[in-house]
Design a protein around this motif. Structure first.
Motif, PDB file in Angstrom:
ATOM      1  N   ALA A  14       8.124  -1.826   5.624  1.00  0.00           N
ATOM      2  CA  ALA A  14       9.537  -1.897   5.983  1.00  0.00           C
ATOM      3  C   ALA A  14      10.031  -3.331   5.865  1.00  0.00           C
ATOM      4  O   ALA A  14       9.351  -4.274   6.277  1.00  0.00           O
ATOM      5  CB  ALA A  14       9.745  -1.374   7.395  1.00  0.00           C
ATOM      6  N   GLY A  15      11.214  -3.476   5.297  1.00  0.00           N
ATOM      7  CA  GLY A  15      11.775  -4.792   5.050  1.00  0.00           C
ATOM      8  C   GLY A  15      11.454  -5.349   3.681  1.00  0.00           C
ATOM      9  O   GLY A  15      12.053  -6.355   3.275  1.00  0.00           O
ATOM     10  N   GLY A  16      10.553  -4.714   2.975  1.00  0.00           N
ATOM     11  CA  GLY A  16      10.163  -5.169   1.660  1.00  0.00           C
ATOM     12  C   GLY A  16      11.091  -4.680   0.567  1.00  0.00           C
ATOM     13  O   GLY A  16      12.111  -4.037   0.826  1.00  0.00           O
ATOM     14  N   SER A  17      10.714  -4.975  -0.673  1.00  0.00           N
ATOM     15  CA  SER A  17      11.547  -4.654  -1.830  1.00  0.00           C
ATOM     16  C   SER A  17      10.732  -3.993  -2.931  1.00  0.00           C
ATOM     17  O   SER A  17       9.533  -4.227  -3.068  1.00  0.00           O
ATOM     18  CB  SER A  17      12.194  -5.923  -2.394  1.00  0.00           C
ATOM     19  N   LEU A  86      13.962  -2.375   2.652  1.00  0.00           N
ATOM     20  CA  LEU A  86      13.588  -0.964   2.693  1.00  0.00           C
ATOM     21  C   LEU A  86      13.251  -0.516   4.104  1.00  0.00           C
ATOM     22  O   LEU A  86      12.683  -1.274   4.900  1.00  0.00           O
ATOM     23  CB  LEU A  86      12.417  -0.708   1.761  1.00  0.00           C
ATOM     24  N   LYS A  87      13.599   0.729   4.388  1.00  0.00           N
ATOM     25  CA  LYS A  87      13.380   1.348   5.679  1.00  0.00           C
ATOM     26  C   LYS A  87      12.494   2.575   5.510  1.00  0.00           C
ATOM     27  O   LYS A  87      12.464   3.173   4.438  1.00  0.00           O
ATOM     28  CB  LYS A  87      14.714   1.774   6.302  1.00  0.00           C
ATOM     29  N   PRO A  88      11.786   2.989   6.561  1.00  0.00           N
ATOM     30  CA  PRO A  88      10.975   4.205   6.448  1.00  0.00           C
ATOM     31  C   PRO A  88      11.766   5.416   5.992  1.00  0.00           C
ATOM     32  O   PRO A  88      11.221   6.267   5.274  1.00  0.00           O
ATOM     33  CB  PRO A  88      10.424   4.392   7.868  1.00  0.00           C
ATOM     34  N   GLU A  89      13.024   5.517   6.365  1.00  0.00           N
ATOM     35  CA  GLU A  89      13.837   6.644   5.953  1.00  0.00           C
ATOM     36  C   GLU A  89      14.187   6.631   4.468  1.00  0.00           C
ATOM     37  O   GLU A  89      14.751   7.600   3.954  1.00  0.00           O
ATOM     38  CB  GLU A  89      15.122   6.737   6.788  1.00  0.00           C
ATOM     39  N   ASP A  90      13.857   5.550   3.764  1.00  0.00           N
ATOM     40  CA  ASP A  90      14.016   5.517   2.314  1.00  0.00           C
ATOM     41  C   ASP A  90      12.869   6.214   1.592  1.00  0.00           C
ATOM     42  O   ASP A  90      12.923   6.375   0.371  1.00  0.00           O
ATOM     43  CB  ASP A  90      14.113   4.077   1.811  1.00  0.00           C
TER      44      ASP A  90
END
Length: 124
Positions: A14-17, A86-90
């Motif tokens: 999470a938070g990555g790209s 990015l978030k887990p819901e993605d």
């Protein structure tokens, strides 16, 4: 017929790209609008982003606006989806899609051609 192949998916914190790419082949129209959609387990396919042929018009789902950027390189017959924060819901399978003509659309049923999809998993 037109073939689309996605690449660039994977596992990210999470938070990555991630940057997804979609390469098109067997093109038979002089112009194509492109879109990205995603589908998570147990959910319907949903719109993510779209871009017109020239690249000057883009649309984004509210859930990704400000985090994702769609772009294209017509000389390479390739469309990209840059995904930041990015978030887990993605987490979903991401599909690229194409439709003949210059105008971008946001409905899945407005696209003629689809790729096989690439898995994006975002861990918390």
């Amino acid at each position: 017929q037109v073939q689309l192949v996605e690449s660039g998916g994977g596992l990210v914190q999470a938070g990555g790209s991630l940057r997804l790419s979609c390469a098109a082949s067997r093109l038979t129209s002089s112009s194509y609008a492109m879109g990205w959609f995603r589908q998570a387990p147990g959910k319907e396919r949903e719109f993510v982003a779209a871009i017109n042929w020239s690249g000057g018009t883009t649309y984004y789902a509210d859930s990704v606006k400000g985090r994702f950027t769609i772009s294209r390189d017509n000389a390479k017959n390739t469309v990209y989806l840059q995904m930041n924060s990015l978030k887990p819901e993605d987490t979903a399978v991401y599909y690229c899609a194409a439709r003949p003509g210059p105008s971008a659309r946001t409905g899945a049923n407005e696209y003629n051609y689809w790729g096989q999809g690439t898995q994006v998993t975002v861990s918390s």
